[in-house]
Write an enzyme that holds these catalytic residues in place. Structure first.
Site, PDB file in Angstrom:
ATOM      1  CG  HIS A  29      -1.799  -1.208   1.305  1.00 43.94           C
ATOM      2  ND1 HIS A  29      -1.340  -2.452   1.669  1.00 43.94           N
ATOM      3  CD2 HIS A  29      -3.126  -1.351   1.046  1.00 43.94           C
ATOM      4  CE1 HIS A  29      -2.348  -3.311   1.629  1.00 43.94           C
ATOM      5  NE2 HIS A  29      -3.441  -2.675   1.256  1.00 43.94           N
ATOM      6  CG  HIS A 264      -6.064   1.222  -0.505  1.00 43.71           C
ATOM      7  ND1 HIS A 264      -6.048   1.648   0.799  1.00 43.71           N
ATOM      8  CD2 HIS A 264      -6.168  -0.126  -0.453  1.00 43.71           C
ATOM      9  CE1 HIS A 264      -6.152   0.605   1.586  1.00 43.71           C
ATOM     10  NE2 HIS A 264      -6.237  -0.488   0.859  1.00 43.71           N
ATOM     11  CD  GLU A 413     -19.889  -8.044  24.691  1.00 45.20           C
ATOM     12  OE1 GLU A 413     -20.014  -7.294  23.701  1.00 45.20           O
ATOM     13  OE2 GLU A 413     -20.806  -8.234  25.511  1.00 45.20           O
ATOM     14  CG  HIS A 475     -27.768 -15.555  26.545  1.00 47.40           C
ATOM     15  ND1 HIS A 475     -28.556 -15.052  25.541  1.00 47.40           N
ATOM     16  CD2 HIS A 475     -27.465 -14.512  27.359  1.00 47.40           C
ATOM     17  CE1 HIS A 475     -28.735 -13.758  25.738  1.00 47.40           C
ATOM     18  NE2 HIS A 475     -28.080 -13.400  26.823  1.00 47.40           N
TER      19      HIS A 475
HETATM   20  C1  LIG Z   1     -11.166  -5.435   9.683  1.00 43.04           C
HETATM   21  C2  LIG Z   1     -10.622  -5.203   8.301  1.00 43.04           C
HETATM   22  N1  LIG Z   1     -11.451  -5.261   7.262  1.00 43.04           N
HETATM   23  C3  LIG Z   1     -11.000  -5.093   6.005  1.00 43.04           C
HETATM   24  C4  LIG Z   1      -9.672  -4.850   5.793  1.00 43.04           C
HETATM   25  C5  LIG Z   1      -9.128  -4.718   4.365  1.00 43.04           C
HETATM   26  N2  LIG Z   1      -8.745  -3.314   4.145  1.00 43.04           N
HETATM   27  C6  LIG Z   1      -7.461  -2.918   4.203  1.00 43.04           C
HETATM   28  S1  LIG Z   1      -7.323  -1.263   4.093  1.00 43.04           S
HETATM   29  C7  LIG Z   1      -8.977  -1.068   3.902  1.00 43.04           C
HETATM   30  C8  LIG Z   1      -9.636   0.266   3.818  1.00 43.04           C
HETATM   31  C9  LIG Z   1      -8.803   1.303   3.285  1.00 43.04           C
HETATM   32  O1  LIG Z   1      -9.326   2.563   3.527  1.00 43.04           O
HETATM   33  P1  LIG Z   1      -8.660   3.525   4.577  1.00 43.04           P
HETATM   34  O2  LIG Z   1      -8.782   2.962   5.918  1.00 43.04           O
HETATM   35  O3  LIG Z   1      -9.268   4.836   4.341  1.00 43.04           O
HETATM   36  O4  LIG Z   1      -7.142   3.522   4.185  1.00 43.04           O
HETATM   37  P2  LIG Z   1      -6.474   4.315   2.979  1.00 43.04           P
HETATM   38  O5  LIG Z   1      -7.183   3.884   1.727  1.00 43.04           O
HETATM   39  O6  LIG Z   1      -6.673   5.737   3.251  1.00 43.04           O
HETATM   40  O7  LIG Z   1      -5.053   3.889   2.987  1.00 43.04           O
HETATM   41  C10 LIG Z   1      -9.617  -2.291   3.955  1.00 43.04           C
HETATM   42  C11 LIG Z   1     -11.079  -2.456   3.781  1.00 43.04           C
HETATM   43  C12 LIG Z   1      -8.827  -4.793   6.909  1.00 43.04           C
HETATM   44  N3  LIG Z   1      -7.527  -4.579   6.811  1.00 43.04           N
HETATM   45  N4  LIG Z   1      -9.334  -4.937   8.160  1.00 43.04           N
END
Ligand SMILES: Cc1ncc(C[n+]2csc(CCOP(=O)(O)OP(=O)(O)O)c2C)c(N)n1
Length: 675
Positions: A29, A264, A413, A475
């Site tokens: 990334h 990204h 939780e 539960h």
């Molecule tokens: C719990 C979780 N769900 C999905 C992902 C896969 N994932 C990695 S980054 C991202 C989202 C990216 O958006 P952002 O947080 O705005 O990061 P940016 O694009 O600005 O680097 C996702 C869905 C993850 N790492 N963790």
């Protein structure tokens, strides 16, 4: 070179180290590090008191990259500051065996405070660290000397703030007035699918205002004076955590990819790397390049970095003189060196006529050892009276009272799971958290990360089976023991009676390298007469022969938790009918697997093929222990709302069923062997 230029050059160095590493790995990334490089640069070089030569220094400022996918941002700045992450490590980004994996992993490279990647978790960890700092500060800080007095910085992204866990923990952090927390929110308006407006339109400022945070803004992350102003203001606010909403540009500097989702999660591409380098005034033919001026700039900081720790060392020396006992305790606490007094204080349950729920026994253990383990701290996600997690000799941790050892995590939780991890990562404290076993599902992502990180929160999971009764199937855990056992390294312990519960806590306190989950009953279970049965100390071996016929046993009944009593009743019945049997109490598969083959064979000899397992949950996994001829008394459907005795009867957890199955397997074994 003027100061401003060297700063800019350093920030671009971070950007291009990240870009080159992602390009070389052909995955990763780049966009986030390109956007957030100024934040990392300014924090690590101006604000954070840290010492790359000693990443373990107790009073260092912490930095948590909750948006763990931007790992190259962290690896690059740590490398430049002089942490032991070499240029080769950067070049080995995302490669097998490297210390620079795709997402930062605690324990691999120095300076990585926690494992992040699953969004929202790092943010929760930071809050746990802030809590641990406050509690330990209450133990050790004096009005004239504060030996724990640092900030916890971090960067969270859109993804972090969308995840439910961030809502849970931000709410608690505001409530607890955790003023040492300073988070940047990387507000770049982009996620994987495209613009955040696809799915995210809440007003973050209003949201965090409502939680009780101080909310600040930076319009342009590339203007370092704005970062400085915001951090200074954040540091001054001691009563509220601070969120700095920071406008950034994902993929900053890339003509084609800036501000788009394509920056990204994939390399820019060789051509785009070139034009981005040109665009930002970088030599397009240089890769993994650190200009001399930048190297000098960071080299010069080495003394400043070590001076931070040296100053603290002096402070600690004066503390030692004034408060020698506390200084000694401080060192011991961080080494988890509590002596043996806590072990001597462990209760022993000798009224064998009594029936005691194991959750009650657990509450007694906590209260017996708490005095000798001053950093055993924990609580419950609003089930304290059911989980029996309260330390009676202490008070409640709150915004006003940092010395309370009892935590009210609220009905959160998942947040509790992430916070416990942060507390454990901070060190010095032994954190525990309670809820019903069924709701371990709500905290599973954090449990998994605790195990991956090699840290040890203790989970007090009560109401561990259909034996909880009338609350019914919503539960009643069914697949939960199997599901926890499926997570590598998690030690699951389901003690059979009060004395096994004592031993389970002993294991939990002594085991430091992965989480320990205690599964405890709501209902009463007998206290086995240990003058007749084997000692409960055997629990540490995971499984042991509790009782057996004098003559060679033909059949093994193995059970965990509340079902051990049923196995013993069935054993008595079999004995009465002239069938020789053995009861194996089997509280922990993981502990059993750590034993020698010799021991394992002595408990489950290969020669005894007639075996029955009894556990009020799914069968999955018991096959390994009952073998080809074995049978399992288990539950392969959901529970029911009824008094627990009725459920157990209806679900086949009766002496008659166990005895009948034992006979059935004996017949099977004998006929197969042609006896
Ligand atoms: C719990 C979780 N769900 C999905 C992902 C896969 N994932 C990695 S980054 C991202 C989202 C990216 O958006 P952002 O947080 O705005 O990061 P940016 O694009 O600005 O680097 C996702 C869905 C993850 N790492 N963790």
């Amino acid at each position: 070179m003027p100061e401003k230029d060297i700063q800019q050059l350093s920030i671009n160095t971070i950007r291009f180290l990240a870009i080159d590493a992602v390009q070389k790995a052909n995955s990763g990334h780049p966009g986030m590090p390109m956007g957030c490089a100024p934040i990392a640069y300014r924090l690590y070089t101006k604000f954070m008191k840290h010492n790359p030569a000693n990443p373990e220094w107790k009073n260092r400022d912490r930095f948590i990259l909750s948006a763990g996918h931007g790992s190259m941002l962290l690896y690059s700045i740590l490398h430049l500051c002089g942490y032991k992450i070499s240029m080769d490590d950067l070049k080995n980004f995302r490669q097998f065996g490297s210390i620079t994996p795709g997402h930062p992993e605690f324990g691999l490279a120095p300076g990585i405070e926690t494992t992040t990647g699953p969004l929202g978790q790092g943010f929760a960890n930071a809050i746990g660290m802030a809590i641990a700092q406050e509690y330990l500060g209450s133990l050790f800080n004096k009005s004239d000397v504060k030996i724990l007095d640092h900030f916890i910085y971090g960067i969270c992204s859109d993804g972090d703030l969308m995840e439910g866990i961030s809502h849970e923990v931000a709410s608690l952090a505001g409530h607890l007035k955790l003023g040492k927390l300073i988070f940047f929110y990387d507000d770049n308006g982009i996620t994987i699918d495209g613009k955040t407006s696809l799915a995210f339109s809440e007003d973050i400022k209003k949201r965090f205002d409502a939680y009780g945070w101080q909310v600040l803004n930076i319009d342009d992350v590339n203007d370092l004076s704005q970062i400085d102003k915001a951090v200074e203001q954040a540091q001054k606010e001691t009563n509220k955590p601070t969120l700095i909403i920071t406008k950034t540009h994902i993929g900053f500097g890339s003509p084609k990819k800036q501000d788009t989702a394509s920056a990204h999660g994939s390399p820019l591409g060789e051509e785009e790397v070139k034009v981005t380098k040109k665009n930002l005034g970088w030599d397009e033919n240089k890769f993994f390049f650190i200009p001399d001026e930048v190297a000098d700039h960071f080299n010069k900081m080495k003394n400043t970095f070590s001076s931070y720790e040296n100053e603290w060392n002096k402070l600690f020396e004066s503390y030692k003189k004034k408060y020698p006992a506390d200084a000694e305790k401080f060192v011991k606490v961080f080494n988890y060196d509590f002596g043996d007094e806590w072990k001597n204080a462990l209760p022993s349950f000798t009224n064998y006529a009594e029936n005691i729920p194991t959750r009650n026994a657990s509450g007694s253990v906590i209260n017996a050892i708490a005095k000798h383990l001053p950093t055993l701290i924990g609580g419950s996600a609003d089930l304290e009276p059911s989980n029996n997690t309260y330390i009676k000799e202490s008070t409640k941790f709150s915004a006003e009272n940092r010395s309370g050892r009892n935590f009210h995590f609220g009905i959160r939780e998942h947040g509790m799971g992430g916070i416990l991890n942060g507390m454990a990562l901070y060190g010095g404290v032994i954190p525990y958290g309670g809820t019903f076993l069924i709701f371990s599902d709500y905290m599973r992502p954090s449990i998994r990360l605790a195990s991956l990180s090699g840290v040890r929160p203790i989970y007090v999971f009560t109401h561990d089976s259909v034996g909880l009764g009338e609350d019914g199937p919503t539960h009643q855990p069914i697949e939960h023991l199997a599901s926890l056992r499926a997570i590598p390294k998690v030690i699951v312990i389901r003690p059979a009676d009060a004395n096994e519960t004592v031993e389970a806590w002993k294991v939990a306190i002594e085991h430091k390298s992965s989480p320990v989950a205690l599964a405890l009953t709501r209902q009463k279970v007998p206290v086995f007469d240990r003058t007749k049965f084997a000692s409960a100390e055997n629990l540490s071996k995971g499984a042991y022969v509790l009782v057996q016929s004098e003559k060679n046993p033909e059949v093994i009944l193995m059970a965990s938790g509340s079902e051990v009593a049923l196995a013993v009743e069935a054993f008595n019945q079999l004995q009465a009918e002239g069938i020789n049997a053995r009861v194996v109490s089997f509280p922990s598969w993981e502990l059993f697997e750590l034993q020698t083959n010799e021991y394992k064979d002595s408990v489950l000899p290969k020669s005894i093929k007639a075996r029955v397992s009894i556990e009020a949950g799914v069968k999955q996994g018991w096959e390994k222990y009952i073998g080809d001829f074995g049978e399992a008394i288990c539950i392969e459907k959901f529970g029911a709302s009824a008094p627990y005795e009725i459920i157990f009867k209806e679900y086949g957890f009766t002496v008659d069923t166990v005895v009948a199955l034992a006979k059935k397997v004996l017949v099977k074994v004998k006929s197969k062997h042609g006896l």
